[in-house]
Design a protein around this motif. Structure first.
Motif, PDB file in Angstrom:
ATOM      1  N   ASP A  44      -5.772  -1.878  -0.218  1.00  0.00           N
ATOM      2  CA  ASP A  44      -4.426  -1.464  -0.552  1.00  0.00           C
ATOM      3  C   ASP A  44      -4.325  -1.306  -2.068  1.00  0.00           C
ATOM      4  O   ASP A  44      -4.901  -2.095  -2.828  1.00  0.00           O
ATOM      5  N   PRO A  45      -3.598  -0.310  -2.561  1.00  0.00           N
ATOM      6  CA  PRO A  45      -3.493  -0.117  -4.019  1.00  0.00           C
ATOM      7  C   PRO A  45      -3.013  -1.346  -4.780  1.00  0.00           C
ATOM      8  O   PRO A  45      -3.474  -1.596  -5.901  1.00  0.00           O
ATOM      9  N   ILE A  46      -2.101  -2.129  -4.193  1.00  0.00           N
ATOM     10  CA  ILE A  46      -1.600  -3.284  -4.930  1.00  0.00           C
ATOM     11  C   ILE A  46      -2.704  -4.318  -5.145  1.00  0.00           C
ATOM     12  O   ILE A  46      -2.747  -5.002  -6.167  1.00  0.00           O
ATOM     13  N   VAL A  47      -3.630  -4.444  -4.185  1.00  0.00           N
ATOM     14  CA  VAL A  47      -4.763  -5.353  -4.361  1.00  0.00           C
ATOM     15  C   VAL A  47      -5.724  -4.811  -5.409  1.00  0.00           C
ATOM     16  O   VAL A  47      -6.299  -5.557  -6.213  1.00  0.00           O
ATOM     17  N   LEU A  48      -5.899  -3.486  -5.429  1.00  0.00           N
ATOM     18  CA  LEU A  48      -6.774  -2.880  -6.431  1.00  0.00           C
ATOM     19  C   LEU A  48      -6.208  -3.032  -7.839  1.00  0.00           C
ATOM     20  O   LEU A  48      -6.973  -3.138  -8.816  1.00  0.00           O
ATOM     21  N   PHE A  49      -4.880  -3.055  -7.962  1.00  0.00           N
ATOM     22  CA  PHE A  49      -4.267  -3.337  -9.262  1.00  0.00           C
ATOM     23  C   PHE A  49      -4.673  -4.730  -9.741  1.00  0.00           C
ATOM     24  O   PHE A  49      -4.972  -4.940 -10.917  1.00  0.00           O
ATOM     25  N   PHE A  50      -4.662  -5.701  -8.827  1.00  0.00           N
ATOM     26  CA  PHE A  50      -5.078  -7.062  -9.174  1.00  0.00           C
ATOM     27  C   PHE A  50      -6.543  -7.062  -9.621  1.00  0.00           C
ATOM     28  O   PHE A  50      -6.899  -7.685 -10.632  1.00  0.00           O
ATOM     29  N   LEU A  51      -7.392  -6.355  -8.889  1.00  0.00           N
ATOM     30  CA  LEU A  51      -8.807  -6.286  -9.233  1.00  0.00           C
ATOM     31  C   LEU A  51      -9.007  -5.649 -10.606  1.00  0.00           C
ATOM     32  O   LEU A  51      -9.857  -6.090 -11.394  1.00  0.00           O
ATOM     33  N   LEU A  52      -8.210  -4.625 -10.916  1.00  0.00           N
ATOM     34  CA  LEU A  52      -8.285  -3.995 -12.233  1.00  0.00           C
ATOM     35  C   LEU A  52      -7.967  -5.008 -13.327  1.00  0.00           C
ATOM     36  O   LEU A  52      -8.636  -5.050 -14.373  1.00  0.00           O
ATOM     37  N   GLY A  53      -6.952  -5.839 -13.105  1.00  0.00           N
ATOM     38  CA  GLY A  53      -6.609  -6.865 -14.082  1.00  0.00           C
ATOM     39  C   GLY A  53      -7.721  -7.881 -14.266  1.00  0.00           C
ATOM     40  O   GLY A  53      -8.023  -8.296 -15.390  1.00  0.00           O
ATOM     41  N   VAL A  54      -8.363  -8.288 -13.148  1.00  0.00           N
ATOM     42  CA  VAL A  54      -9.480  -9.237 -13.232  1.00  0.00           C
ATOM     43  C   VAL A  54     -10.629  -8.635 -14.045  1.00  0.00           C
ATOM     44  O   VAL A  54     -11.186  -9.289 -14.936  1.00  0.00           O
ATOM     45  N   LEU A  55     -10.973  -7.397 -13.745  1.00  0.00           N
ATOM     46  CA  LEU A  55     -12.070  -6.746 -14.468  1.00  0.00           C
ATOM     47  C   LEU A  55     -11.746  -6.602 -15.954  1.00  0.00           C
ATOM     48  O   LEU A  55     -12.613  -6.800 -16.810  1.00  0.00           O
TER      49      LEU A  55
END
Length: 323
Positions: free
Chosen positions: A3-14
């Motif tokens: 889901d895009p909202i989870v990918l936003f979280f992953l972007l922040g982690v990276l």
């Protein structure tokens, strides 16, 4: 779960792990969190206006009692198997007994994507479950401070600044906005909510995505806590949510919940607080190391729930409630 909202979280982690200069201004972070809390409360209040309040007393008592079992399970595991001091064990147990509003929000979005409905009254349980575990964590810490014997333990409990703690927990931002939104939504009803729905309903997922970008940055900054706490806390931060979710599914089955309601209750039990709990523990248990509790709840359990946990809890609900 891409889901895009989870990918936003992953972007922040990276971004955080790569030492990027990406940063969400504090004022914007505050605005996003206020919006999410109010939006969740408003939606729950509107749904709640359709139900007689008396019917919720029985289920609320069950949900609250089962929820309190989580810190009571976590504390001895941390204390005796993990060999943490009683202050750290109590603080971590309080974090896992309390709940995460953001994890709940992601679970709601996941149910929407799957076309599974749920009742707005689940917000009532969200509000109820955030507070008691924090108070129980303080009690556990103080009982650990006390010498053997009932008199020493009673004296330790009397030394807690209960008024200050109650103010921090009950009038803290998260509870105040959730409860306030709940009351406003309940009073306004469907007709009163309709004019503001484009702001508080339609834009919800986009705002949640931005909030999770910041959460990814914060989670990455907490990863260092596990360099000193070892493998045990890492395992605890993954296994404890699964145990708590099983308690949630069993409770939902006992109460005759729908699949959507059961999945959300399991998510609530499996989540760990990283907003209200750190503030309350800072006041009541200052001896505890916040890097351990926040590192576990935000650095491990939060991303675990986003990527792995929520799909598992939905599967559990479908299997043991619908099946």
């Amino acid at each position: 779960m891409l889901d895009p909202i989870v990918l936003f979280f992953l972007l922040g982690v990276l971004a955080g792990l790569s030492k990027s200069d990406l940063k969400i201004p504090a004022a914007i972070y505050e605005a996003l969190s206020i919006y999410l809390l109010l939006a969740i409360g408003l939606k729950g209040g509107v749904e709640l206006s359709r139900y007689p309040l008396g019917e919720l007393l029985h289920s609320s008592a069950w949900v609250l009692a089962a929820g309190l079992a989580i810190p009571l399970i976590a504390y001895p595991v941390l204390r005796h198997l993990g060999r943490f001091g009683h202050h750290d064990a109590a603080a971590i147990a309080a974090h896992y007994g309390s709940v995460s509003v953001v994890t709940y929000s992601v679970a709601v979005a996941a149910l929407g994507e799957a076309g599974i409905g749920h009742d707005g009254v689940m917000v009532i349980y969200l509000v109820l479950l955030e507070m008691p575990a924090l108070l129980l964590g303080v009690v556990l810490a103080r009982l650990g401070d006390a010498p053997a014997g009932g008199g020493g333990r009673l004296q330790a409990l009397r030394q807690v600044h209960w008024g200050r703690l109650a103010h921090e927990v009950f009038l803290g931002k998260s509870i105040l906005l959730l409860a306030g939104g709940l009351v406003i939504g309940y009073v306004a009803g469907e007709a009163g909510y309709a004019p503001i729905a484009p702001v508080f309903r339609d834009a919800f997922k986009g705002v949640l995505a931005l909030f999770l970008l910041e959460m990814g940055l914060v989670a990455a900054s907490r990863a260092g806590a596990f360099r000193t706490s070892g493998v045990f806390l890492l395992g605890f931060a993954i296994v404890m949510p699964l145990v708590a979710a099983a308690i949630g599914i069993a409770t939902a089955r006992q109460l005759g919940f729908s699949v959507g309601n059961a999945a959300l209750l399991a998510t609530l039990y499996a989540s760990a607080s990283y907003i209200a709990a750190p503030a309350a523990m800072r006041i009541a248990v200052p001896q505890a190391n916040p890097a351990l509790s926040i590192g576990a709840s935000l650095g491990i359990t939060f991303p675990f729930n986003l990527f792995v946990g929520i799909p598992i809890y939905l599967w559990m609900a479908r299997t043991f409630i619908a099946g």
